[in-house]
Enzyme design. Structure first.
Site, PDB file in Angstrom:
ATOM      1  CG  HIS A 232       2.159  22.081  27.197  1.00  0.00           C
ATOM      2  ND1 HIS A 232       1.479  23.171  27.715  1.00  0.00           N
ATOM      3  CD2 HIS A 232       3.474  22.373  27.332  1.00  0.00           C
ATOM      4  CE1 HIS A 232       2.341  24.071  28.127  1.00  0.00           C
ATOM      5  NE2 HIS A 232       3.560  23.614  27.917  1.00  0.00           N
TER       6      HIS A 232
ATOM      7  CG  ASP B 202      -1.840  23.167  28.452  1.00  0.00           C
ATOM      8  OD1 ASP B 202      -1.561  21.948  28.501  1.00  0.00           O
ATOM      9  OD2 ASP B 202      -0.985  24.038  28.196  1.00  0.00           O
TER      10      ASP B 202
ATOM     11  CB  SER C 224       5.187  24.858  30.398  1.00  0.00           C
ATOM     12  OG  SER C 224       5.236  25.684  29.274  1.00  0.00           O
TER      13      SER C 224
END
Length: 211
Positions: free
Chosen positions: A20, A50, A126
């Site tokens: 992402h 992911d 992230s």
């Protein structure tokens, strides 16, 4: 524009991050801790976990890369560090512990085996590294549970056991191919175990609910 974090996992310039972070990106720029900036290309992505691997062009020899940790050596309560760029604040390190292992069914990805940690993880973290006190990579920081959008002490990192295998597959073939068992499973709860008259000492397990 958006920002995230990543981990150099191979001295040839391969960087592991979250899908992402780079999904639908037209240009990817990587800034290293010493201020160097390089453009990167996507090697492969795996939305179901992911994870993604990108690569920078290495011109002056190999670049430093992180060592992989061993999932089986992890214990709840181990001290860990989350490294990344929360809110764009580069080279940030936060301290916490492993709160839980094998956390699944949280609805973040299709394939879940998360390390839960209370090390502060915020937007921008992230794709960054979760490391043990030896500096080994044990997880990729991915998500948080939060009512405010900031860290509230419940963060999740994709465990090294999954991340290492997927990274290797993406580097080698650019994709991840998975096999299917052809069964539907569900967690074997204490109530189900009692209904099947299983011993009370039995821990964990799954029920094959459909073939």
């Amino acid at each position: 524009m958006s920002a995230g974090s990543g981990v150099v996992i191979d001295p040839r310039g391969y960087i592991l991050t979250n899908n992402h972070v780079v999904e639908e990106a037209s240009d990817i720029n990587v800034t290293f801790h010493d201020g160097r900036e390089m453009s990167a290309t996507i090697v492969g992505t795996d939305p179901k976990s992911d994870l993604a691997v990108i690569k920078v062009k290495v011109e002056n020899g190999p670049i430093p890369s992180i060592a992989w940790g061993v999932y089986e050596s992890l214990r709840v309560g181990d001290v860990v560090l989350a490294i990344g760029s929360p809110f764009g604040l580069r080279n940030t390190v936060s301290l916490g512990i492993i709160s839980a292992l094998g956390r699944g069914s949280v609805g973040i990805t299709e394939y879940e085996d998360f390390i839960q940690t209370d090390a502060a993880i915020n937007p921008g973290n992230s794709g960054g590294a979760l490391v043990n006190m030896k500096g080994e990579l044990i997880g990729i920081n991915t998500a948080i549970f939060s009512r405010t959008g900031g860290s509230e002490g419940v963060g999740f990192a994709i465990a090294v056991g999954i991340a290492k295998d997927i990274a290797a597959s993406l580097i080698e073939t650019g994709k991840v191919v998975r096999g299917w068992m052809g069964v539907a499973i569900q967690e074997l709860t204490p109530a189900l175990a009692q209904s099947f008259q299983l011993p009370e000492t039995r821990q964990g397990g799954v029920l094959i609910s459909e073939v």
